[in-house]
Design an enzyme around this catalytic site. Structure first.
Site, PDB file in Angstrom:
ATOM      1  N   HIS A   1       0.869  -1.309  -0.051  1.00  5.91           N
ATOM      2  CA  HIS A   1      -0.031   0.014  -0.058  1.00  5.91           C
ATOM      3  C   HIS A   1       0.886   1.096   0.201  1.00  5.91           C
ATOM      4  O   HIS A   1       0.349   2.415  -0.220  1.00  5.91           O
ATOM      5  CB  HIS A   1      -0.970  -0.002   1.361  1.00  5.91           C
ATOM      6  CG  HIS A   1      -0.287   0.351   2.484  1.00  5.91           C
ATOM      7  ND1 HIS A   1       0.504  -0.614   3.056  1.00  5.91           N
ATOM      8  CD2 HIS A   1       0.017   1.299   3.208  1.00  5.91           C
ATOM      9  CE1 HIS A   1       1.150  -0.148   4.242  1.00  5.91           C
ATOM     10  NE2 HIS A   1       0.713   1.056   4.301  1.00  5.91           N
TER      11      HIS A   1
HETATM   12  C1  UD1 Z   1      -1.612   5.881   5.755  1.00  5.68           C
HETATM   13  C2  UD1 Z   1      -0.314   6.289   6.254  1.00  5.68           C
HETATM   14  C3  UD1 Z   1       0.848   5.099   5.941  1.00  5.68           C
HETATM   15  C4  UD1 Z   1       0.253   3.882   6.748  1.00  5.68           C
HETATM   16  C5  UD1 Z   1      -1.049   3.473   6.311  1.00  5.68           C
HETATM   17  C6  UD1 Z   1      -1.642   2.388   7.201  1.00  5.68           C
HETATM   18  C7  UD1 Z   1       0.256   8.530   5.853  1.00  5.68           C
HETATM   19  C8  UD1 Z   1       1.145   9.507   4.775  1.00  5.68           C
HETATM   20  N1  UD1 Z   1       0.421   7.295   5.345  1.00  5.68           N
HETATM   21  O1  UD1 Z   1      -1.518   5.380   4.390  1.00  5.68           O
HETATM   22  O2  UD1 Z   1       2.003   5.421   6.693  1.00  5.68           O
HETATM   23  O3  UD1 Z   1       1.185   2.846   6.710  1.00  5.68           O
HETATM   24  O4  UD1 Z   1      -1.911   4.509   6.585  1.00  5.68           O
HETATM   25  O5  UD1 Z   1      -2.582   1.435   6.438  1.00  5.68           O
HETATM   26  O6  UD1 Z   1       0.048   9.074   6.786  1.00  5.68           O
HETATM   27  N2  UD1 Z   1      -8.884   4.933   2.232  1.00  5.68           N
HETATM   28  C9  UD1 Z   1     -10.074   4.459   2.084  1.00  5.68           C
HETATM   29  N3  UD1 Z   1     -10.359   4.100   3.428  1.00  5.68           N
HETATM   30  C10 UD1 Z   1      -9.744   4.284   4.624  1.00  5.68           C
HETATM   31  C11 UD1 Z   1      -8.546   4.979   4.344  1.00  5.68           C
HETATM   32  C12 UD1 Z   1      -8.191   5.045   3.171  1.00  5.68           C
HETATM   33  O7  UD1 Z   1     -10.759   4.142   1.124  1.00  5.68           O
HETATM   34  O8  UD1 Z   1     -10.488   4.008   5.811  1.00  5.68           O
HETATM   35  C13 UD1 Z   1      -8.353   5.149   0.559  1.00  5.68           C
HETATM   36  C14 UD1 Z   1      -8.720   6.493   0.209  1.00  5.68           C
HETATM   37  O9  UD1 Z   1      -8.634   6.597  -1.188  1.00  5.68           O
HETATM   38  C15 UD1 Z   1      -7.684   7.398   0.584  1.00  5.68           C
HETATM   39  C16 UD1 Z   1      -6.465   6.352   0.573  1.00  5.68           C
HETATM   40  O10 UD1 Z   1      -6.732   5.304   0.818  1.00  5.68           O
HETATM   41  O11 UD1 Z   1      -7.567   8.679  -0.268  1.00  5.68           O
HETATM   42  C17 UD1 Z   1      -5.101   6.747   1.293  1.00  5.68           C
HETATM   43  O12 UD1 Z   1      -5.265   7.075   2.535  1.00  5.68           O
HETATM   44  P1  UD1 Z   1      -4.487   7.700   3.510  1.00  5.68           P
HETATM   45  O13 UD1 Z   1      -4.975   7.666   5.018  1.00  5.68           O
HETATM   46  O14 UD1 Z   1      -4.093   9.075   2.948  1.00  5.68           O
HETATM   47  O15 UD1 Z   1      -2.972   7.052   3.339  1.00  5.68           O
HETATM   48  P2  UD1 Z   1      -2.816   5.345   3.308  1.00  5.68           P
HETATM   49  O16 UD1 Z   1      -2.273   4.973   2.052  1.00  5.68           O
HETATM   50  O17 UD1 Z   1      -3.822   4.598   3.983  1.00  5.68           O
HETATM   51  N1  UDP Z   2      -3.271  -5.887   9.168  1.00  9.11           N
HETATM   52  C1  UDP Z   2      -4.329  -6.551   9.445  1.00  9.11           C
HETATM   53  N2  UDP Z   2      -5.088  -6.576   8.254  1.00  9.11           N
HETATM   54  C2  UDP Z   2      -4.808  -6.759   7.131  1.00  9.11           C
HETATM   55  C3  UDP Z   2      -3.385  -6.026   6.818  1.00  9.11           C
HETATM   56  C4  UDP Z   2      -2.561  -5.669   7.922  1.00  9.11           C
HETATM   57  O1  UDP Z   2      -4.733  -6.502  10.663  1.00  9.11           O
HETATM   58  O2  UDP Z   2      -5.585  -6.938   5.999  1.00  9.11           O
HETATM   59  C5  UDP Z   2      -2.418  -5.424  10.170  1.00  9.11           C
HETATM   60  C6  UDP Z   2      -0.918  -5.960  10.370  1.00  9.11           C
HETATM   61  O3  UDP Z   2      -1.031  -7.162  11.104  1.00  9.11           O
HETATM   62  C7  UDP Z   2      -0.199  -4.911  11.121  1.00  9.11           C
HETATM   63  C8  UDP Z   2      -0.696  -3.461  10.556  1.00  9.11           C
HETATM   64  O4  UDP Z   2      -2.131  -4.007  10.139  1.00  9.11           O
HETATM   65  O5  UDP Z   2      -0.280  -4.901  12.365  1.00  9.11           O
HETATM   66  C9  UDP Z   2       0.021  -2.857   9.427  1.00  9.11           C
HETATM   67  O6  UDP Z   2      -0.587  -2.035   8.847  1.00  9.11           O
HETATM   68  P1  UDP Z   2      -0.292  -1.372   7.369  1.00  9.11           P
HETATM   69  O7  UDP Z   2       0.423  -2.327   6.614  1.00  9.11           O
HETATM   70  O8  UDP Z   2      -1.572  -0.881   6.937  1.00  9.11           O
HETATM   71  O9  UDP Z   2       0.483  -0.380   7.966  1.00  9.11           O
HETATM   72  P2  UDP Z   2       2.082  -0.016   8.358  1.00  9.11           P
HETATM   73  O10 UDP Z   2       2.573  -0.825   9.224  1.00  9.11           O
HETATM   74  O11 UDP Z   2       2.873  -0.062   6.935  1.00  9.11           O
HETATM   75  O12 UDP Z   2       2.189   1.547   8.547  1.00  9.11           O
END
Ligand code: UD1
Ligand code: UDP
Length: 363
Positions: free
Chosen positions: A203
């Site tokens: 992601h």
């Molecule tokens: C964010 C964090 C990343 C973290 C990740 C965990 C930043 C810069 N990035 O990335 O470090 O690893 O969360 O998963 O803060 N979206 C949905 N539903 C949701 C959330 C997101 O549809 O509940 C989609 C939307 O299109 C949104 C996009 O994902 O615009 C990105 O979401 P965002 O929270 O900005 O960044 P992540 O890629 O989730």
């Molecule tokens: N995770 C989860 N369900 C999923 C994918 C990830 O519960 O389908 C958990 C995973 O075990 C870890 C956390 O989400 O604890 C990691 O989140 P993510 O990879 O979104 O974010 P990052 O750690 O890269 O910030």
């Protein structure tokens, strides 16, 4: 007595703060639990609060924003209001999201100290929004809870102002605290019936927002030597849909796409799989937890978790299709023995953090 405010906003923050919320409650230190609203889908947010049996947030927001700047700015605005109304003694943030940066900015501008859980991680890759967020947050925090000596060294080299403590990473606490419940409750193996499979997630913005890299990942997974179970992050699904390849890729070769899973299901899959292929941060750490111990192929150009590499769990394999496929084949052949101990601590990080808070703030 003024409370400690614990702020979360995304899936990994809820998981990694769960042990801290519990340790604070056990210690009877007054606390407020806040969801700043960065993640809003049920399966990226509320699901974790319910499954991990956390209290409902005392304050919660829902935020949809289409740019990093607007997202950060909106969180600053609502966190500033909340901080003024609640006057906590300390704000605790975790990790490197936009919510963490926004909350920290709002707090320091009101003179409220911030404790940064998981401080000092560095990928040295300035394409990553997370690298900006963690650097800035570390320089504004009063207390820096570094998971490892490497993280502490990074902070010392940058001459941060706050006090540094090495605590371990609370994600190990989370694995240890939730795996028994996961093994009791999860029914995911009724859906994922493969004898051998790889577990994948991807992601990161610098990966999935680049169509070439996204395509490399999908093709590598489709052509992988064993089935690849891939609970897909909404950001990635959105990019595949925007590029009009989601429907096609969904049923291709060895790739099995699932919706984002709850933590209990995900823990069970981590425990059962042959290997993990991921660009996630937290998953690199979880793979080293004693009850999981799995090889991780990091599909990125760098990692801010070098400890997992040094200990032999993780390999940074890059983002090319061939590199990913070769690394998967090699991992299946090698079956390397992995260390018993995690470089991220013994599962007691949250208790250590709460003890430090008690001593520093004087509860
Ligand atoms: C964010 C964090 C990343 C973290 C990740 C965990 C930043 C810069 N990035 O990335 O470090 O690893 O969360 O998963 O803060 N979206 C949905 N539903 C949701 C959330 C997101 O549809 O509940 C989609 C939307 O299109 C949104 C996009 O994902 O615009 C990105 O979401 P965002 O929270 O900005 O960044 P992540 O890629 O989730
Ligand atoms: N995770 C989860 N369900 C999923 C994918 C990830 O519960 O389908 C958990 C995973 O075990 C870890 C956390 O989400 O604890 C990691 O989140 P993510 O990879 O979104 O974010 P990052 O750690 O890269 O910030």
């Amino acid at each position: 007595m003024k409370p400690v405010m614990v702020v979360v906003g995304t899936r990994p923050e809820i998981i990694k703060m769960a042990p801290v919320v519990r340790a604070l409650r056990k210690s009877k230190i007054p606390s407020i639990f806040v969801h700043c609203g960065q993640h809003y889908d049920y399966n990226m947010s509320q699901q974790f609060i319910e499954e991990l049996e956390l209290p409902m947030p005392d304050y919660g927001y829902r935020l949809k924003a289409y740019s990093q700047g607007v997202q950060t700015a909106r969180i600053i605005i609502h966190m500033e209001k909340l901080l003024k109304n609640t006057s906590p003694a300390l704000v605790l943030v975790e990790g490197d999201t936009n919510g963490v940066l926004a909350t920290t900015l709002a707090a320091v501008k009101l003179g409220i100290p911030v404790g940064h859980v998981e401080a000092g991680l560095r990928s040295f890759d300035l394409r990553m929004p997370e690298e900006h967020n963690r650097r800035l947050t570390d320089h504004m925090s009063t207390y820096l809870f570094a998971p490892t000596k490497t993280a502490e060294n990074n902070l010392k080299k940058e001459n941060v102002w706050g006090k540094i403590y090495i605590t371990g990473n609370t994600v190990i606490d989370a694995v240890v605290q939730h795996l028994p419940m996961a093994e009791r409750k999860s029914k995911i193996l009724e859906t994922v019936r493969f004898k051998k499979f790889a577990l994948a997630t991807a992601h990161r913005a610098e990966n999935v927002d680049d169509f070439n890299v996204l395509k490399n990942f999908m093709e590598a997974f489709a052509e992988a030597p064993i089935p690849v179970v891939y609970p897909m992050h909404p950001r990635t699904k959105k990019r595949l849909q925007q590029n009009k390849i989601y429907a096609k890729i969904k049923k291709k070769g060895n790739l099995y796409i699932l919706p984002p899973l709850g933590y209990l299901d995900f823990l069970v899959l981590m425990k059962k799989c042959e290997m993990i292929v991921t660009d996630s941060g937290g998953i690199q750490e979880e793979a080293t937890a004693p009850p999981i111990r799995k090889p991780v192929l990091v599909i990125r150009l760098s990692t801010e978790r070098p400890e997992a590499v040094k200990a032999g769990f993780a390999t940074v394999v890059g983002v090319e299709k061939k590199q990913i496929l070769n690394a998967m084949i090699k991992t299946l052949k090698q079956r390397r023995e992995l260390p018993e101990k995690s470089p991220y601590g013994d599962g007691k990080a949250a208790e250590k953090i709460v003890q430090i808070i008690r001593e520093e703030i004087g509860f």
